[in-house]
Design a protein around this motif. Structure first.
Motif, mmCIF file in Angstrom:
data_model
loop_
_atom_site.group_PDB
_atom_site.id
_atom_site.type_symbol
_atom_site.label_atom_id
_atom_site.label_comp_id
_atom_site.label_asym_id
_atom_site.label_seq_id
_atom_site.Cartn_x
_atom_site.Cartn_y
_atom_site.Cartn_z
ATOM 1 N N TYR A 71 -7.600 4.817 -2.085
ATOM 2 C CA TYR A 71 -6.525 4.830 -3.082
ATOM 3 C C TYR A 71 -5.764 3.515 -2.998
ATOM 4 C CZ TYR A 71 -1.822 5.527 -4.887
ATOM 5 O OH TYR A 71 -0.633 5.367 -5.545
ATOM 6 N N VAL A 72 -5.490 2.901 -4.157
ATOM 7 C CA VAL A 72 -4.602 1.743 -4.228
ATOM 8 C C VAL A 72 -3.599 1.987 -5.355
ATOM 9 C CG1 VAL A 72 -6.125 0.024 -3.189
ATOM 10 C CG2 VAL A 72 -6.298 0.456 -5.618
ATOM 11 N N SER A 73 -2.344 1.835 -5.033
ATOM 12 C CA SER A 73 -1.273 2.054 -6.006
ATOM 13 C C SER A 73 -1.369 1.044 -7.145
ATOM 14 C CB SER A 73 0.079 1.924 -5.299
ATOM 15 O OG SER A 73 1.134 2.084 -6.206
ATOM 16 N N GLY A 74 -1.196 1.527 -8.367
ATOM 17 C CA GLY A 74 -1.190 0.635 -9.520
ATOM 18 C C GLY A 74 -2.503 -0.067 -9.769
ATOM 19 N N ASN A 75 -3.605 0.507 -9.224
ATOM 20 C CA ASN A 75 -4.916 -0.104 -9.415
ATOM 21 C C ASN A 75 -4.944 -1.556 -8.918
ATOM 22 O OD1 ASN A 75 -7.571 0.347 -10.147
ATOM 23 N ND2 ASN A 75 -7.294 -0.509 -12.189
ATOM 24 N N ASN A 76 -4.286 -1.809 -7.812
ATOM 25 C CA ASN A 76 -4.120 -3.147 -7.237
ATOM 26 C C ASN A 76 -5.453 -3.657 -6.669
ATOM 27 O OD1 ASN A 76 -3.518 -5.331 -5.558
ATOM 28 N ND2 ASN A 76 -1.540 -4.499 -4.968
ATOM 29 N N THR A 77 -6.171 -4.465 -7.453
ATOM 30 C CA THR A 77 -7.474 -4.951 -7.020
ATOM 31 C C THR A 77 -7.380 -5.956 -5.865
ATOM 32 O OG1 THR A 77 -7.509 -6.579 -8.796
ATOM 33 C CG2 THR A 77 -8.628 -4.489 -9.213
ATOM 34 N N ALA A 78 -6.265 -6.661 -5.759
ATOM 35 C CA ALA A 78 -6.096 -7.582 -4.623
ATOM 36 C C ALA A 78 -6.020 -6.786 -3.321
ATOM 37 C CB ALA A 78 -4.848 -8.434 -4.808
ATOM 38 N N LEU A 79 -5.309 -5.669 -3.339
ATOM 39 C CA LEU A 79 -5.228 -4.815 -2.154
ATOM 40 C C LEU A 79 -6.596 -4.200 -1.862
ATOM 41 C CD1 LEU A 79 -3.832 -3.384 0.147
ATOM 42 C CD2 LEU A 79 -2.950 -1.706 -1.504
ATOM 43 N N LEU A 80 -7.282 -3.733 -2.881
ATOM 44 C CA LEU A 80 -8.614 -3.161 -2.690
ATOM 45 C C LEU A 80 -9.556 -4.195 -2.075
ATOM 46 C CD1 LEU A 80 -10.473 -0.744 -3.014
ATOM 47 C CD2 LEU A 80 -10.944 -1.533 -5.346
ATOM 48 N N SER A 81 -9.473 -5.421 -2.538
ATOM 49 C CA SER A 81 -10.283 -6.503 -1.988
ATOM 50 C C SER A 81 -9.935 -6.746 -0.515
ATOM 51 C CB SER A 81 -10.073 -7.775 -2.802
ATOM 52 O OG SER A 81 -10.886 -8.808 -2.313
ATOM 53 N N SER A 82 -8.657 -6.673 -0.181
ATOM 54 C CA SER A 82 -8.231 -6.833 1.219
ATOM 55 C C SER A 82 -8.783 -5.712 2.089
ATOM 56 C CB SER A 82 -6.709 -6.857 1.321
ATOM 57 O OG SER A 82 -6.191 -8.010 0.715
#
Length: 134
Positions: A71-82
């Motif tokens: 799960y990533v809040s707000g569909n945050n692709t930078a966080l998902l990539s991290s």
């Protein structure tokens, strides 16, 4: 933002993610599929101050490493990539890393070196090849 690595049954993990994994809105975002954890899981949990911004549970199996139901809040692709990069750094070795990615996140995992193995309507199974740790 801080990303913390937690054991799958640690008290701190439950304290951080329980409000999210029990949220009807977040469960809907996960196509009503429940989140699960065991002694064979490691979780990366991202926080900013007191707020949990996302998490990635990783199951360690005998033949592979499996990422599912993140799960990533707000569909945050930078966080998902991290999260994907943390998983690669932590688990690259003698087992392949698989991810069951939401179809909309496939490009994020592809950018981290994952390749498509199977596609469904909502999800894509991807794999990061076995590489030696450097």
């Amino acid at each position: 933002m801080n990303i913390e690595k937690l054991h799958g049954t640690s008290t701190r993990l439950y304290q951080l993610v329980a409000p999210l994994v029990m949220s009807p809105a977040i469960l809907r975002q996960n196509n009503n599929y429940p989140f699960k954890t065991t002694d064979h899981h490691v979780w990366f949990v991202a926080t900013e101050g007191d707020k949990v911004c996302g998490f990635m549970p990783i199951e360690i199996k005998s033949t592979c490493i499996c990422i599912d139901n993140y799960y990533v809040s707000g569909n945050n692709t930078a966080l998902l990539s991290s999260f994907a990069q943390k998983a690669i750094e932590e688990f690259t070795g003698d087992k392949p890393i698989y991810v069951i990615s939401h179809a909309s996140h496939a490009d994020t995992f592809r950018a981290r070196g994952f390749t498509v193995k199977k596609e469904w309507k909502l999800y894509i199974k991807m794999m990061h090849e076995i590489h030696e740790k450097s």
